[in-house]
Write a protein that holds these residues in place. Structure first.
Motif, PDB file in Angstrom:
ATOM      1  N   GLY A 135       0.826  -1.210   0.000  1.00  0.00           N
ATOM      2  CA  GLY A 135       0.000   0.000   0.000  1.00  0.00           C
ATOM      3  C   GLY A 135       0.855   1.253   0.000  1.00  0.00           C
ATOM      4  O   GLY A 135       0.538   2.233  -0.702  1.00  0.00           O
ATOM      5  N   GLU A 136       1.916   1.243   0.772  1.00  0.00           N
ATOM      6  CA  GLU A 136       2.818   2.404   0.817  1.00  0.00           C
ATOM      7  C   GLU A 136       3.510   2.618  -0.528  1.00  0.00           C
ATOM      8  O   GLU A 136       3.699   3.754  -0.974  1.00  0.00           O
ATOM      9  CB  GLU A 136       3.852   2.199   1.928  1.00  0.00           C
ATOM     10  CG  GLU A 136       3.251   2.294   3.330  1.00  0.00           C
ATOM     11  CD  GLU A 136       4.210   1.852   4.420  1.00  0.00           C
ATOM     12  OE1 GLU A 136       5.258   1.244   4.070  1.00  0.00           O
ATOM     13  OE2 GLU A 136       3.930   2.111   5.606  1.00  0.00           O
ATOM     14  N   ILE A 137       3.882   1.499  -1.178  1.00  0.00           N
ATOM     15  CA  ILE A 137       4.472   1.601  -2.530  1.00  0.00           C
ATOM     16  C   ILE A 137       3.450   2.177  -3.504  1.00  0.00           C
ATOM     17  O   ILE A 137       3.779   3.036  -4.341  1.00  0.00           O
ATOM     18  CB  ILE A 137       4.951   0.218  -3.011  1.00  0.00           C
ATOM     19  CG1 ILE A 137       6.146  -0.253  -2.170  1.00  0.00           C
ATOM     20  CG2 ILE A 137       5.336   0.257  -4.489  1.00  0.00           C
ATOM     21  CD1 ILE A 137       6.548  -1.695  -2.424  1.00  0.00           C
ATOM     22  N   ASP A 138       2.196   1.720  -3.357  1.00  0.00           N
ATOM     23  CA  ASP A 138       1.138   2.213  -4.251  1.00  0.00           C
ATOM     24  C   ASP A 138       0.871   3.702  -4.022  1.00  0.00           C
ATOM     25  O   ASP A 138       0.629   4.449  -4.974  1.00  0.00           O
ATOM     26  CB  ASP A 138      -0.138   1.397  -4.016  1.00  0.00           C
ATOM     27  CG  ASP A 138      -1.182   1.633  -5.100  1.00  0.00           C
ATOM     28  OD1 ASP A 138      -0.792   1.711  -6.284  1.00  0.00           O
ATOM     29  OD2 ASP A 138      -2.375   1.747  -4.765  1.00  0.00           O
ATOM     30  N   ILE A 139       0.922   4.139  -2.739  1.00  0.00           N
ATOM     31  CA  ILE A 139       0.740   5.570  -2.444  1.00  0.00           C
ATOM     32  C   ILE A 139       1.834   6.395  -3.122  1.00  0.00           C
ATOM     33  O   ILE A 139       1.561   7.435  -3.751  1.00  0.00           O
ATOM     34  CB  ILE A 139       0.749   5.812  -0.918  1.00  0.00           C
ATOM     35  CG1 ILE A 139      -0.531   5.259  -0.274  1.00  0.00           C
ATOM     36  CG2 ILE A 139       0.887   7.299  -0.601  1.00  0.00           C
ATOM     37  CD1 ILE A 139      -0.516   5.297   1.238  1.00  0.00           C
ATOM     38  N   GLN A 140       3.063   5.925  -2.991  1.00  0.00           N
ATOM     39  CA  GLN A 140       4.184   6.642  -3.599  1.00  0.00           C
ATOM     40  C   GLN A 140       4.040   6.699  -5.124  1.00  0.00           C
ATOM     41  O   GLN A 140       4.292   7.736  -5.760  1.00  0.00           O
ATOM     42  CB  GLN A 140       5.506   5.968  -3.223  1.00  0.00           C
ATOM     43  CG  GLN A 140       6.757   6.739  -3.643  1.00  0.00           C
ATOM     44  CD  GLN A 140       6.841   8.128  -3.023  1.00  0.00           C
ATOM     45  OE1 GLN A 140       6.457   8.329  -1.867  1.00  0.00           O
ATOM     46  NE2 GLN A 140       7.308   9.109  -3.795  1.00  0.00           N
ATOM     47  N   ARG A 141       3.596   5.571  -5.703  1.00  0.00           N
ATOM     48  CA  ARG A 141       3.403   5.519  -7.155  1.00  0.00           C
ATOM     49  C   ARG A 141       2.293   6.477  -7.594  1.00  0.00           C
ATOM     50  O   ARG A 141       2.442   7.226  -8.565  1.00  0.00           O
ATOM     51  CB  ARG A 141       3.075   4.079  -7.572  1.00  0.00           C
ATOM     52  CG  ARG A 141       3.018   3.888  -9.092  1.00  0.00           C
ATOM     53  CD  ARG A 141       2.595   2.469  -9.444  1.00  0.00           C
ATOM     54  NE  ARG A 141       3.616   1.504  -9.070  1.00  0.00           N
ATOM     55  CZ  ARG A 141       3.430   0.505  -8.237  1.00  0.00           C
ATOM     56  NH1 ARG A 141       2.252   0.365  -7.640  1.00  0.00           N
ATOM     57  NH2 ARG A 141       4.402  -0.334  -7.971  1.00  0.00           N
ATOM     58  N   LYS A 142       1.165   6.467  -6.857  1.00  0.00           N
ATOM     59  CA  LYS A 142       0.042   7.345  -7.199  1.00  0.00           C
ATOM     60  C   LYS A 142       0.416   8.815  -6.988  1.00  0.00           C
ATOM     61  O   LYS A 142       0.004   9.699  -7.745  1.00  0.00           O
ATOM     62  CB  LYS A 142      -1.174   7.000  -6.330  1.00  0.00           C
ATOM     63  CG  LYS A 142      -1.773   5.625  -6.596  1.00  0.00           C
ATOM     64  CD  LYS A 142      -2.467   5.562  -7.929  1.00  0.00           C
ATOM     65  CE  LYS A 142      -3.349   4.317  -8.052  1.00  0.00           C
ATOM     66  NZ  LYS A 142      -2.642   3.052  -7.889  1.00  0.00           N
ATOM     67  N   LYS A 143       1.214   9.060  -5.940  1.00  0.00           N
ATOM     68  CA  LYS A 143       1.663  10.434  -5.665  1.00  0.00           C
ATOM     69  C   LYS A 143       2.490  10.975  -6.824  1.00  0.00           C
ATOM     70  O   LYS A 143       2.285  12.125  -7.270  1.00  0.00           O
ATOM     71  CB  LYS A 143       2.476  10.444  -4.373  1.00  0.00           C
ATOM     72  CG  LYS A 143       2.933  11.828  -3.936  1.00  0.00           C
ATOM     73  CD  LYS A 143       3.702  11.726  -2.626  1.00  0.00           C
ATOM     74  CE  LYS A 143       4.218  13.102  -2.195  1.00  0.00           C
ATOM     75  NZ  LYS A 143       5.003  13.016  -0.936  1.00  0.00           N
TER      76      LYS A 143
END
Length: 398
Positions: free
Chosen positions: A148-156
């Motif tokens: 989820g944290e990786i996905d947040i960084q990617r979406k950011k």
């Protein structure tokens, strides 16, 4: 050739994952998991059963009565002792059936105690399994949080570069926070189970190795089933009690004996130096209007026990079928997880090569690696679920 070697390595890893955390094949519930005081209670209960059984076997033996009296009359005073015996020696089969009834009750009580002990061992061992399961679920949830944290960084990065709407970032943040909350719940559940385990167990949960059970066939399950053995003992007990009830209303032959010792008396007709003894045989037979009702009631109890046994056989057969169906469902999940694990392995090889060619990022590799680890943990979790179901089955047999 390299892909074939990787495939063999994946299968070996799956086999290792499936067998890890478990002891050697046991197929038996180990009472050493229970605390010393709880085992002592069961030992005392066994001793109590033996004492009650011995007492029941002697119920047909009447006590020897001793009576001391000192009587003050208008003319004479008398002081004497009396020992009397009134002992049945033949009760039309009632004595034999009373002893058989005591033995049947003893067997029933021991089987009932065994079921209670097995239930406590099962409950404690289930807690142990669930603690290990929660440990795996916590690791899985931590990997989900990382993804989820990786996905947040990617979406950011996508939002900042204008490639994505902020709503996608919001959803990623919400999903990750949900995973974090779930992780906190799992940590709390684990602590709660550890406290429960300490209530019954003889040591810290980390000092125990998980048992490993194998599939049991239906014939052996029914042959060694404690519930059915107890039901059979109940039938024998009620059958013998039914015969005891009948014999209660048939002729009883008793031996009688009286011994009288006069200590002092001012009655001239009594010689204080003499002892008086009387002995003989008597036959008694009660004539009671409730005889038929009492006999029929005991007979009905016996017939109900036989019918109840048939019902319990059906219950145990269906219980076994339900457990096998659930195990079959878990095996299906294990097969799916194994296929996913192999698929993630092959995908990971491709993504690593693409990352080296700068076609993929490190976050893509990390996400896929975490997903692969999640399926590894799922395999372990499903195997624990399977062992819990097998534990339930083994807790029913001797």
């Amino acid at each position: 050739m390299m892909q074939f070697l990787r495939f063999k390595l994946s299968l070996a890893t799956i086999a290792l994952v499936a067998s890890s955390s478990f002891a050697a094949q046991s197929d038996k519930l180990d009472d050493s998991i229970l605390s010393k005081k709880r085992l002592e209670i069961f030992d005392l209960s066994k001793e109590q059963i033996e004492e009650n059984s011995s007492k029941l076997k002697k119920d047909w033996i009447n006590p020897v009565n001793y009576t001391y009296s000192k009587v003050y009359g208008d003319k004479y005073d008398t002081e004497k002792s009396l020992i009397s015996v009134d002992q049945p020696i033949f009760k039309t089969g009632g004595i034999y059936k009373a002893i058989k009834y005591a033995n049947a009750q003893r067997l029933y009580s021991h089987l009932d105690l065994d079921l209670q002990k097995k239930a406590m061992i099962k409950d404690t061992t289930t807690i142990l399994f669930n603690i290990h399961k929660l440990q795996l679920q916590i690791k899985k949830q931590e990997l989900l949080v990382k993804n989820g944290e990786i996905d947040i960084q990617r979406k950011k990065e996508q939002v900042l570069n204008g490639f994505a709407d902020t709503s996608l970032l919001d959803n990623a943040i919400l999903d990750t926070n949900t995973s974090r909350n779930a992780l906190a719940d799992l940590v709390y559940q684990k602590e709660e189970l550890i406290n429960q385990f300490g209530t019954y167990a003889s040591g810290d949960y980390e000092s125990f190795t998980l048992p490993k059970f194998s599939i049991l066939d239906k014939e052996n399950f029914l042959k060694d089933n404690l519930t059915l053995k107890r039901a059979k003992a109940d039938i024998s007990s009620k059958k013998d009690f039914s015969w005891m009830t009948i014999s209660k209303y048939l002729p009883t032959v008793s031996a009688t004996f009286d011994y009288t010792k006069y200590h002092s008396s001012n009655n001239p007709t009594i010689d204080t130096g003499d002892d008086v003894q009387n002995y003989g045989i008597k036959i008694t037979m009660p004539l009671d209007t409730r005889t038929f009702n009492d006999i029929q009631s005991a007979r009905i109890d016996y017939l109900k026990a036989k019918l109840d046994f048939d019902n319990q056989v059906l219950e145990q057969v269906n219980y076994f079928k339900s457990k096998l169906s659930k195990i079959k469902m878990i095996d299906s999940k294990i097969a799916i997880a194994k296929n996913d694990y192999i698929l993630y392995n092959s995908l990971l090889d491709v993504v690593v090569e693409e990352k080296e060619a700068e076609l993929k990022t490190q976050s893509d590799v990390d996400t896929l690696l975490n997903s692969k680890k999640i399926r590894e943990l799922d395999l372990k979790i499903y195997n624990i679920d399977k062992q819990i179901e097998l534990l339930d089955i083994y807790s029913k047999i001797s």
